[in-house]
Scaffold this motif. Structure first.
Motif, PDB file in Angstrom:
ATOM      1  N   GLN A   1       0.755  -1.152  -0.121  1.00  0.00           N
ATOM      2  CA  GLN A   1      -0.060   0.059   0.076  1.00  0.00           C
ATOM      3  C   GLN A   1       0.807   1.266   0.117  1.00  0.00           C
ATOM      4  OE1 GLN A   1      -2.853  -0.001   3.067  1.00  0.00           O
ATOM      5  NE2 GLN A   1      -3.736   1.928   2.401  1.00  0.00           N
ATOM      6  N   LEU A   2       0.551   2.333  -0.916  1.00  0.00           N
ATOM      7  CA  LEU A   2       1.390   3.426  -0.725  1.00  0.00           C
ATOM      8  C   LEU A   2       0.458   4.628  -0.321  1.00  0.00           C
ATOM      9  CD1 LEU A   2       2.122   3.220  -4.764  1.00  0.00           C
ATOM     10  CD2 LEU A   2       3.455   2.340  -2.888  1.00  0.00           C
ATOM     11  N   GLN A   3       1.194   5.460   0.499  1.00  0.00           N
ATOM     12  CA  GLN A   3       0.838   6.836   1.146  1.00  0.00           C
ATOM     13  C   GLN A   3       1.583   7.684   0.950  1.00  0.00           C
ATOM     14  OE1 GLN A   3       0.529   5.251   5.565  1.00  0.00           O
ATOM     15  NE2 GLN A   3      -1.717   5.768   5.360  1.00  0.00           N
ATOM     16  N   ALA A   4       0.846   8.676   0.181  1.00  0.00           N
ATOM     17  CA  ALA A   4       1.483  10.025   0.111  1.00  0.00           C
ATOM     18  C   ALA A   4       0.894  11.152   0.723  1.00  0.00           C
ATOM     19  CB  ALA A   4       1.111  10.394  -1.641  1.00  0.00           C
ATOM     20  N   PHE A   5       1.848  11.883   1.115  1.00  0.00           N
ATOM     21  CA  PHE A   5       1.746  13.206   2.189  1.00  0.00           C
ATOM     22  C   PHE A   5       2.692  14.140   1.857  1.00  0.00           C
ATOM     23  CE2 PHE A   5       5.059  11.504   4.806  1.00  0.00           C
ATOM     24  CZ  PHE A   5       4.913  10.143   4.705  1.00  0.00           C
ATOM     25  N   GLY A   6       2.374  15.287   2.465  1.00  0.00           N
ATOM     26  CA  GLY A   6       3.224  16.642   2.182  1.00  0.00           C
ATOM     27  C   GLY A   6       2.756  17.574   1.610  1.00  0.00           C
ATOM     28  N   GLY A   7       1.577  17.532   0.780  1.00  0.00           N
ATOM     29  CA  GLY A   7       0.839  18.616   0.224  1.00  0.00           C
ATOM     30  C   GLY A   7       0.754  19.815   1.036  1.00  0.00           C
ATOM     31  N   GLY A   8      -0.051  20.819   0.459  1.00  0.00           N
ATOM     32  CA  GLY A   8      -0.178  21.942   1.278  1.00  0.00           C
ATOM     33  C   GLY A   8      -0.617  23.379   0.322  1.00  0.00           C
ATOM     34  N   LEU A   9      -0.693  24.155   0.792  1.00  0.00           N
ATOM     35  CA  LEU A   9      -0.725  25.496   0.325  1.00  0.00           C
ATOM     36  C   LEU A   9       0.295  26.395   0.317  1.00  0.00           C
ATOM     37  CD1 LEU A   9      -2.669  27.851  -1.038  1.00  0.00           C
ATOM     38  CD2 LEU A   9      -3.585  28.232   1.270  1.00  0.00           C
ATOM     39  N   VAL A  10       0.905  26.882  -0.761  1.00  0.00           N
ATOM     40  CA  VAL A  10       2.296  27.582  -0.782  1.00  0.00           C
ATOM     41  C   VAL A  10       1.865  28.650  -1.609  1.00  0.00           C
ATOM     42  CG1 VAL A  10       3.392  25.708   0.045  1.00  0.00           C
ATOM     43  CG2 VAL A  10       3.075  26.202  -2.433  1.00  0.00           C
ATOM     44  N   GLN A  11       2.761  29.746  -1.736  1.00  0.00           N
ATOM     45  CA  GLN A  11       2.842  30.929  -2.664  1.00  0.00           C
ATOM     46  C   GLN A  11       3.788  30.446  -3.764  1.00  0.00           C
ATOM     47  OE1 GLN A  11       3.863  34.223  -0.262  1.00  0.00           O
ATOM     48  NE2 GLN A  11       1.542  34.662  -0.052  1.00  0.00           N
ATOM     49  N   ALA A  12       3.629  31.071  -4.761  1.00  0.00           N
ATOM     50  CA  ALA A  12       4.551  31.143  -6.101  1.00  0.00           C
ATOM     51  C   ALA A  12       5.760  31.286  -5.425  1.00  0.00           C
ATOM     52  CB  ALA A  12       3.935  31.789  -7.157  1.00  0.00           C
ATOM     53  N   GLY A  13       6.812  30.440  -6.094  1.00  0.00           N
ATOM     54  CA  GLY A  13       8.416  30.680  -5.727  1.00  0.00           C
ATOM     55  C   GLY A  13       8.682  29.870  -4.457  1.00  0.00           C
ATOM     56  N   ASP A  14       7.549  29.249  -3.855  1.00  0.00           N
ATOM     57  CA  ASP A  14       8.010  28.531  -2.479  1.00  0.00           C
ATOM     58  C   ASP A  14       8.430  26.878  -2.956  1.00  0.00           C
ATOM     59  OD1 ASP A  14       5.467  29.907  -0.300  1.00  0.00           O
ATOM     60  OD2 ASP A  14       7.419  30.439  -1.083  1.00  0.00           O
ATOM     61  N   SER A  15       8.676  26.153  -1.739  1.00  0.00           N
ATOM     62  CA  SER A  15       9.010  24.730  -2.331  1.00  0.00           C
ATOM     63  C   SER A  15       8.188  23.859  -1.439  1.00  0.00           C
ATOM     64  CB  SER A  15      10.457  24.555  -1.846  1.00  0.00           C
ATOM     65  OG  SER A  15      11.211  25.372  -2.611  1.00  0.00           O
ATOM     66  N   LEU A  16       8.115  22.717  -1.726  1.00  0.00           N
ATOM     67  CA  LEU A  16       7.287  21.843  -0.955  1.00  0.00           C
ATOM     68  C   LEU A  16       8.177  20.343  -1.278  1.00  0.00           C
ATOM     69  CD1 LEU A  16       3.272  22.063  -1.288  1.00  0.00           C
ATOM     70  CD2 LEU A  16       4.754  22.156   0.761  1.00  0.00           C
ATOM     71  N   ARG A  17       8.076  19.754  -0.272  1.00  0.00           N
ATOM     72  CA  ARG A  17       8.534  18.149  -0.449  1.00  0.00           C
ATOM     73  C   ARG A  17       7.347  17.015  -0.169  1.00  0.00           C
ATOM     74  NH1 ARG A  17      13.507  14.658   2.338  1.00  0.00           N
ATOM     75  NH2 ARG A  17      11.879  14.355   4.148  1.00  0.00           N
ATOM     76  N   LEU A  18       7.111  16.460  -1.217  1.00  0.00           N
ATOM     77  CA  LEU A  18       6.371  15.249  -1.333  1.00  0.00           C
ATOM     78  C   LEU A  18       6.691  13.818  -0.637  1.00  0.00           C
ATOM     79  CD1 LEU A  18       3.748  16.031  -4.033  1.00  0.00           C
ATOM     80  CD2 LEU A  18       3.554  16.919  -1.662  1.00  0.00           C
ATOM     81  N   SER A  19       6.088  13.036  -0.009  1.00  0.00           N
ATOM     82  CA  SER A  19       6.661  11.729   0.397  1.00  0.00           C
ATOM     83  C   SER A  19       5.535  10.898  -0.073  1.00  0.00           C
ATOM     84  CB  SER A  19       7.145  11.746   2.154  1.00  0.00           C
ATOM     85  OG  SER A  19       7.917  12.646   2.473  1.00  0.00           O
ATOM     86  N   CYS A  20       6.021   9.500  -0.321  1.00  0.00           N
ATOM     87  CA  CYS A  20       5.345   8.432  -0.452  1.00  0.00           C
ATOM     88  C   CYS A  20       5.984   7.152   0.153  1.00  0.00           C
ATOM     89  CB  CYS A  20       5.327   8.233  -1.955  1.00  0.00           C
ATOM     90  SG  CYS A  20       4.060   6.951  -2.304  1.00  0.00           S
ATOM     91  N   ALA A  21       5.370   6.770   0.906  1.00  0.00           N
ATOM     92  CA  ALA A  21       5.780   5.424   1.804  1.00  0.00           C
ATOM     93  C   ALA A  21       5.165   4.011   1.422  1.00  0.00           C
ATOM     94  CB  ALA A  21       5.621   5.553   3.263  1.00  0.00           C
TER      95      ALA A  21
END
Length: 121
Positions: A1-21
């Motif tokens: 089973q795969l689980q993805a997380f780490g999304g969110g609301l950000v502004q243009a130019g920002d960074s995010l890191r998604l993970s999938c276990a």
């Protein structure tokens, strides 16, 4: 089973890191796809069991796919985010060894639940 997380609301130019276990080492390829409203599901990035990486032109140079040494989690580092990156992001796993299949949703057998990424301008 795969689980993805780490999304969110950000502004243009920002960074995010998604993970999938999940059982990353059990698959030939792990990928990230995204689905924006009114658009088809789109390939984003993939990493093969050997560690080779593949990117959509739209994210090349801004996104980086990687995995941990235990091969239990993959990541998607997203930098310089743009409003057009807004979508639900999915991780997927496949057993196909044909390179061209890495870029298509049909090349993946298992999908995690999506995580929403919203980039405001």
């Amino acid at each position: 089973q795969l689980q993805a997380f780490g999304g969110g609301l950000v502004q243009a130019g920002d960074s995010l890191r998604l993970s999938c276990a999940g059982p990353v080492r059990s698959f030939r390829v792990m990928g990230w796809f995204r689905h924006a409203p009114g658009k088809n599901r789109e390939f984003v990035a993939a990493i093969s069991r050997s560690g080779s990486t593949y990117y959509a032109d739209s994210v090349k140079g801004r996104y980086t796919i990687s995995r941990d040494s235990a091969m239990s989690t993959i990541y998607l580092q997203m930098n310089s985010l743009k409003p057009e990156d807004t979508a639900v992001y999915f991780c997927a796993a496949g057993s196909n060894t044909i390179l061209s299949s890495f870029y298509s949703a049909n090349g993946y057998n298992y999908w995690g639940q999506g995580t929403q990424v919203t980039v405001s301008s």
